[in-house]
Design an enzyme around this catalytic site. Structure first.
Site, PDB file in Angstrom:
ATOM      1  N   GLY A  57       0.808  -1.209   0.000  1.00  0.00           N
ATOM      2  CA  GLY A  57       0.000   0.000   0.000  1.00  0.00           C
ATOM      3  C   GLY A  57       0.844   1.263   0.000  1.00  0.00           C
ATOM      4  N   ARG A  83      -1.747  -9.578  -2.326  1.00  0.00           N
ATOM      5  CA  ARG A  83      -1.325  -9.852  -3.705  1.00  0.00           C
ATOM      6  C   ARG A  83       0.191  -9.858  -3.787  1.00  0.00           C
ATOM      7  NH1 ARG A  83      -2.277  -4.472  -3.181  1.00  0.00           N
ATOM      8  NH2 ARG A  83      -0.942  -3.009  -4.320  1.00  0.00           N
ATOM      9  N   TYR A 106     -15.167   4.737   7.224  1.00  0.00           N
ATOM     10  CA  TYR A 106     -13.726   4.756   7.512  1.00  0.00           C
ATOM     11  C   TYR A 106     -13.470   5.369   8.889  1.00  0.00           C
ATOM     12  CZ  TYR A 106      -8.742   5.846   6.801  1.00  0.00           C
ATOM     13  OH  TYR A 106      -7.374   5.943   6.913  1.00  0.00           O
TER      14      TYR A 106
END
Length: 320
Positions: A11, A36, A142
């Site tokens: 990220g 990933r 969030y």
């Protein structure tokens, strides 16, 4: 810290955090994990890496058992704008992943870090000089995740003695990893478009102040907090951090010192604008400064120079 495991390593923050930690603690002592695989040209591939879905606690335990870290930095999360598009997914990843990471830290006695955000504040929070301890009633998923996370980390510290530490990040600005779904992304995108197109269309309206920080300062802050004397830490979860506060016209003016013909336009996104309007204009970082020596090095103009130079170098390398 001597041996570190980092989730969400591919990220925006994780990428640079992994590289800095490997530089300080040794490449073999920093395990990067993500859902990933890193891309073929990613520098993350130069050191230890493991695939990990943070909602899978069994896999997380296996990795910790094999790598034997003494610290876990949990960076995996969906960001604000992305979370608002799929709130249930955001809750499952942001909170499910966090509680798994805390449980593993409790079980294996790991020092623990996870970032919170200025998104933990809401429209009833004091707008100017927002203190570390104040009203937190966010109106985004969030933000709800971040407040819940702060409380959960406090609970694991007081109930189980886990050495939890956290900071409330403002918008983070970097040329290394392009942004991925945050409300403050305009302050990164504007630099790329200034160089590549000579103009930028902002989804955040003029006059909207938000706290920001250059990524180098953010990474230094994480490491400094994790290395700080635990006896001096009072506002454990979470400390306010900021390097500067500005609105779109001010960042445009900073860019025009280097690209005089740069044009800033507006096409306001109501979702991200609504989130931005619920956040403070300027937060108080005195607790971070007083308790563990937080001291950002970049102001707006210094950051502009670093961003433009970094993007130029990145583009030149891509063309070759």
């Amino acid at each position: 810290m001597e041996r570190i495991m980092i989730t969400g390593a591919l990220g925006q923050i994780g990428t640079e955090l992994v590289l800095k930690c490997r530089e300080i603690y040794g490449e073999e002592n920093v395990l990067a994990t993500d859902i990933r695989e890193p891309e073929a040209d990613s520098p993350i591939k130069d050191g230890p890496f493991a695939l990990l879905d943070v909602t899978d606690i069994t896999r997380m335990e296996e990795i910790v058992s094999e790598f034997k870290p003494d610290a876990l930095m949990h960076m995996a999360a969906l960001l604000s704008a992305t979370a608002e598009k799929n709130p249930l997914l955001a809750w499952n990843i942001n909170m499910g992943g966090l509680v798994n990471a805390l449980e593993v830290s409790r079980e294996y006695n790991l020092q623990f870090f996870t970032p919170s955000s200025i998104g933990a504040f809401g429209p009833t929070t004091p707008k100017d000089k927002t203190p570390a301890l104040t009203i937190q009633r966010p109106t985004s998923m969030y933000g709800v995740n971040k407040v819940s996370g702060e409380l959960l980390c406090e609970y694991y510290n007081s109930k189980f003695g886990v050495d939890t530490r956290s900071v409330r990040f403002p918008g983070l600005i970097s040329y290394v990893k392009e942004p991925g779904g945050g409300t403050t992304d305009y302050a990164v995108e504007i630099y790329f478009d200034a160089l590549r197109k000579g103009e930028y269309t902002s989804f955040i309206d003029k006059g909207t102040y938000m706290d920001m920080m250059f990524m180098d300062d953010a990474i230094e802050a994480i490491i400094k907090l994790m290395e700080a004397d635990g006896d001096k830490i009072k506002h454990r979860c979470a400390y306010n951090l900021s390097g500067m506060s500005f609105e779109p016209e001010e960042i445009a003016e900073s860019i025009r010192k280097h690209i005089p013909d740069f044009v800033l336009k507006y096409d306001v996104d109501p979702v991200r604008q609504g989130i931005a309007d619920s956040w403070p204009d300027r937060i108080d970082v005195s607790c971070s400064t007083d308790e563990w020596g937080f001291s950002p090095q970049y102001d707006l103009d210094a950051m502009t120079v670093a961003m433009l130079e970094g993007i130029k170098a990145k583009d030149a390398a891509t063309q070759h």
